[in-house]
Structures are given as C-alpha cells and as structure tokens.
Design a protein around this motif. Structure first.
Motif, PDB file in Angstrom:
ATOM      1  N   MET A 198       0.857  -1.193   0.000  1.00 54.39           N
ATOM      2  CA  MET A 198       0.000   0.000   0.000  1.00 54.39           C
ATOM      3  C   MET A 198       0.887   1.235   0.000  1.00 54.39           C
ATOM      4  N   ALA A 199       0.714   2.090  -0.989  1.00 54.97           N
ATOM      5  CA  ALA A 199       1.519   3.306  -1.096  1.00 54.97           C
ATOM      6  C   ALA A 199       1.055   4.319  -0.060  1.00 54.97           C
ATOM      7  N   LYS A 200       1.910   4.622   0.897  1.00 55.48           N
ATOM      8  CA  LYS A 200       1.506   5.424   2.047  1.00 55.48           C
ATOM      9  C   LYS A 200       1.000   6.797   1.648  1.00 55.48           C
ATOM     10  N   GLY A 201       1.818   7.555   0.929  1.00 53.07           N
ATOM     11  CA  GLY A 201       1.426   8.917   0.597  1.00 53.07           C
ATOM     12  C   GLY A 201       0.189   8.978  -0.262  1.00 53.07           C
ATOM     13  N   ASN A 202       0.129   8.101  -1.282  1.00 61.06           N
ATOM     14  CA  ASN A 202      -0.994   8.101  -2.204  1.00 61.06           C
ATOM     15  C   ASN A 202      -2.295   7.785  -1.485  1.00 61.06           C
ATOM     16  N   LEU A 203      -2.285   6.773  -0.622  1.00 67.77           N
ATOM     17  CA  LEU A 203      -3.500   6.385   0.090  1.00 67.77           C
ATOM     18  C   LEU A 203      -3.932   7.471   1.062  1.00 67.77           C
ATOM     19  N   GLU A 204      -2.991   8.064   1.773  1.00 67.24           N
ATOM     20  CA  GLU A 204      -3.339   9.087   2.739  1.00 67.24           C
ATOM     21  C   GLU A 204      -4.021  10.277   2.069  1.00 67.24           C
ATOM     22  N   THR A 221     -16.706  -0.360  -7.707  1.00 64.30           N
ATOM     23  CA  THR A 221     -16.376   0.407  -6.503  1.00 64.30           C
ATOM     24  C   THR A 221     -15.158  -0.240  -5.857  1.00 64.30           C
ATOM     25  N   CYS A 222     -14.731   0.302  -4.725  1.00 65.27           N
ATOM     26  CA  CYS A 222     -13.566  -0.230  -4.023  1.00 65.27           C
ATOM     27  C   CYS A 222     -13.839  -0.194  -2.526  1.00 65.27           C
ATOM     28  N   ALA A 223     -13.054  -0.951  -1.771  1.00 64.48           N
ATOM     29  CA  ALA A 223     -13.243  -1.004  -0.326  1.00 64.48           C
ATOM     30  C   ALA A 223     -12.975   0.339   0.331  1.00 64.48           C
ATOM     31  N   LEU A 224     -12.123   1.155  -0.275  1.00 66.24           N
ATOM     32  CA  LEU A 224     -11.885   2.495   0.257  1.00 66.24           C
ATOM     33  C   LEU A 224     -13.178   3.292   0.297  1.00 66.24           C
ATOM     34  N   HIS A 225     -13.962   3.224  -0.783  1.00 69.84           N
ATOM     35  CA  HIS A 225     -15.207   3.985  -0.852  1.00 69.84           C
ATOM     36  C   HIS A 225     -16.311   3.346  -0.019  1.00 69.84           C
ATOM     37  N   PHE A 277      -7.423   3.759   9.793  1.00 72.03           N
ATOM     38  CA  PHE A 277      -7.722   3.037   8.558  1.00 72.03           C
ATOM     39  C   PHE A 277      -6.612   2.041   8.259  1.00 72.03           C
ATOM     40  N   ALA A 278      -7.002   0.856   7.803  1.00 72.02           N
ATOM     41  CA  ALA A 278      -6.049  -0.146   7.331  1.00 72.02           C
ATOM     42  C   ALA A 278      -6.661  -0.848   6.129  1.00 72.02           C
ATOM     43  N   GLY A 279      -5.815  -1.349   5.246  1.00 72.19           N
ATOM     44  CA  GLY A 279      -6.385  -2.002   4.085  1.00 72.19           C
ATOM     45  C   GLY A 279      -5.371  -2.733   3.240  1.00 72.19           C
ATOM     46  N   VAL A 280      -5.892  -3.549   2.334  1.00 73.74           N
ATOM     47  CA  VAL A 280      -5.101  -4.266   1.334  1.00 73.74           C
ATOM     48  C   VAL A 280      -5.785  -4.043  -0.011  1.00 73.74           C
ATOM     49  N   ASN A 281      -5.084  -3.430  -0.943  1.00 77.89           N
ATOM     50  CA  ASN A 281      -5.678  -3.089  -2.239  1.00 77.89           C
ATOM     51  C   ASN A 281      -6.990  -2.316  -2.036  1.00 77.89           C
ATOM     52  N   ALA A 282      -7.001  -1.451  -1.040  1.00 79.61           N
ATOM     53  CA  ALA A 282      -8.250  -0.778  -0.668  1.00 79.61           C
ATOM     54  C   ALA A 282      -8.802   0.089  -1.783  1.00 79.61           C
ATOM     55  N   ASP A 283      -7.920   0.640  -2.635  1.00 76.65           N
ATOM     56  CA  ASP A 283      -8.389   1.503  -3.709  1.00 76.65           C
ATOM     57  C   ASP A 283      -8.499   0.769  -5.044  1.00 76.65           C
ATOM     58  N   ASN A 284      -8.495  -0.576  -4.995  1.00 81.36           N
ATOM     59  CA  ASN A 284      -8.688  -1.362  -6.211  1.00 81.36           C
ATOM     60  C   ASN A 284     -10.175  -1.428  -6.557  1.00 81.36           C
TER      61      ASN A 284
END
Length: 301
Positions: free
Chosen positions: A1-7, A197-201, A65-72
């Motif tokens: 998970m890319a830290k900066g991008n996800l944040e 959709t994705c788990a982030l949303h 927040f925690a995730g795996v491929n959360a924005d997939n």
C-alpha cells in the motif's frame, strides 16, 4: 500500500494504521489472497479490503484506517445498492419524495424470478404492484431484491445518485447500471461500463453512516436501520461472536462476492469492507476466517 498516495485519498478525520495494515497483508498472504484472479471474459482481478477502527483506543479520538488493495476497483455485485438507498433517502430528506409514498412497479424493472433469500416470506414484486418507497428500500437492502433496486434507481435517478456520491469524492464508484440485461436498459445506458467500486469507498460510506455523517443524521440512521435488518448472514457474520451487532450489505454474482459491514461489539466498533473476485460458496470460509481474525485483533488492542 503506497503510504502517501493512500493518505491523500482518505477523509481528513482518518489516519492510516500501518501496523494493522501489515497484519492484514500477512493474513491475506497466508490465506493466498494476494494474487490476480481469473474472472473470465473480464480478465483478471484482485481483492479489495479495508477496515476503519472507529475507537482504536480509550484515549484516541481519531479513527484509523487499514487495508489491502483498498483503492482497487472491482465489481461489487449488490453492494452498490447501499449507495442507491443513501441517495434515495437523501432525496426523501430533502422533501422530493415521502418515505411512505406509494409507487407502481413497472416493467422491465420486474426481473426477479426467485428470491435472493429463499426464507424471506415476502412475495416477489411484479409489474403493477403498488408499494411504498420504504418497502422498496427494505427489500433492496435486506433481501437484495433486484426488482426493488431497479425501482429505487429510477426514483433516485442515476445522475442524482452520482451527484451525491461525488460530494464524498467517490470518483469511479458511480452507479451506471440497473439490475437487468443491457437489452432492457434505459436509453443511454445500454453500453455504459458496469458499476465498480472499491473497499476504500464502501468503508468510508459506512463510516459516515455509522457516525451520522452521510447527508444528514436522519439519512444515516435510516440507513443503519435498513442495514441492521440484513438477512444474508453467510459471509463476515459467520466469523463474529453472537454478541456482535452487524449492519451491512452483501453481494454475490458469478466470479464475485462481497460484504461491507459496520460491527458493534462492546468496545469494538469498526467498519470492514471485503470484496473478493471469488464465487460466493468458495469465498465463505475466507469471510469467516478474516472476520474472526480482524475482530480478535481489534478487541485485543
């Protein structure tokens, strides 16, 4: 998970828990989930998982927040019905409809020939039936009724639904399709891409619902009521203790399945969203195991 991008994509009131994320990645690796899956003519797909811990410690005020491929982005099956419900309830809250207003079911929306939950005693909807919007919302969420969903999408309209989703930065999760064949779709929608959709949303949506921040407290509480009556307990709920209250929307179709849930169990209050490119029956042991693992991790913090 890319830290900066996800944040950058997270709401301002959430912080990333990298230790929890590492734990999730480890468990997903041990369950052999960190690879691409063959989904037929749609190519390959990966899982999407996110967890929002609403009260990470007695002294912490910021959810984590925690995730795996959360924005997939992945096909969510019936999970996006909760977006439809949220938008329609918002329009009701604005006075454009009444919750107990009666509407007529029209073809070709009447697509269901069997119940998604066979034990539900309510009859299938048919063209010509006169029902309330509240009844449609309940069927759409608790039984995952496709006819009810098509009616709700027509009432809310896809442009209005997506305008509301855009307020929360859910770009890519727009509702594009009804639950019927493309040959019966409305003009202009026969050739649009499938809804993704994705788990982030989905996790952010449920986080806002759980904290009365989706549109208004009234809309959020109505959604909680509907999600709390979910009849499908065959996924994440299998791994949770009997004491846990759950509020969720599930989905399953062909290569995909998903469960996006608010969990409340004494001091453990969190959101978990898991969408898998795995057929429902094959995925059920995975839901059970990950739900148990995540619950144990949170209550032992």
């Amino acid at each position: 998970m890319a830290k900066g991008n996800l944040e950058m994509k997270l709401p301002a009131d959430l912080t990333v828990d990298y230790k929890f994320t590492e734990y999730l990645e480890k468990r997903c690796s041990e369950l052999d989930l960190l690879h691409s899956y063959d989904v037929g003519e749609d190519g390959t797909e990966e899982i999407s998982l996110a967890v929002i811990n609403l009260n990470p410690s007695p002294t912490a005020s910021t959810p984590t927040f925690a995730g795996v491929n959360a924005d997939n982005f992945i096909y969510p099956c019936s999970i996006y019905k909760m977006y439809v419900a949220g938008a329609l309830l918002s329009l009701i809250d604005q006075g454009k409809y009444d919750l107990y207003q009666q509407v007529t079911v029209e073809s070709p929306n009447d697509v269901d020939r069997s119940k998604e939950i066979p034990t539900d005693p309510r009859p299938l909807l048919a063209a010509g039936d006169l029902v309330t919007i509240n009844y449609l919302l309940d069927l759409m969420i608790t039984r995952s009724d496709n006819t009810a969903a098509n009616c709700c999408i027509d009432l809310a309209t896809r442009p209005a639904i997506n305008k509301i989703l855009a307020k929360y930065n859910y770009a890519g999760s727009e509702v594009t399709r009804k639950y019927l064949s493309r040959s019966k779709e409305d003009e202009g929608y026969a050739d649009v891409p499938s809804t993704m959709t994705c788990a982030l949303h989905t996790s952010d949506f449920l986080y806002r619902v759980a904290t009365n921040q989706f549109e208004s407290p009234w809309v959020s509480k109505q959604l909680m009521t509907l999600l709390g009556r979910q009849l499908d307990k065959s996924k994440l709920a299998l791994g949770l203790p009997a004491s846990a209250m759950t509020y969720h929307k599930t989905g399953w179709f062909s290569y995909w399945s998903g469960d996006c849930m608010i969990v409340s169990d004494n001091t453990a209050n969190y959101v978990i969203s898991l969408i898998l490119p795995i057929p429902d029956e094959d995925a059920k042991p995975i839901y059970k195991q990950l739900a148990a693992d995540i619950h144990d991790y949170i209550i032992n913090l």
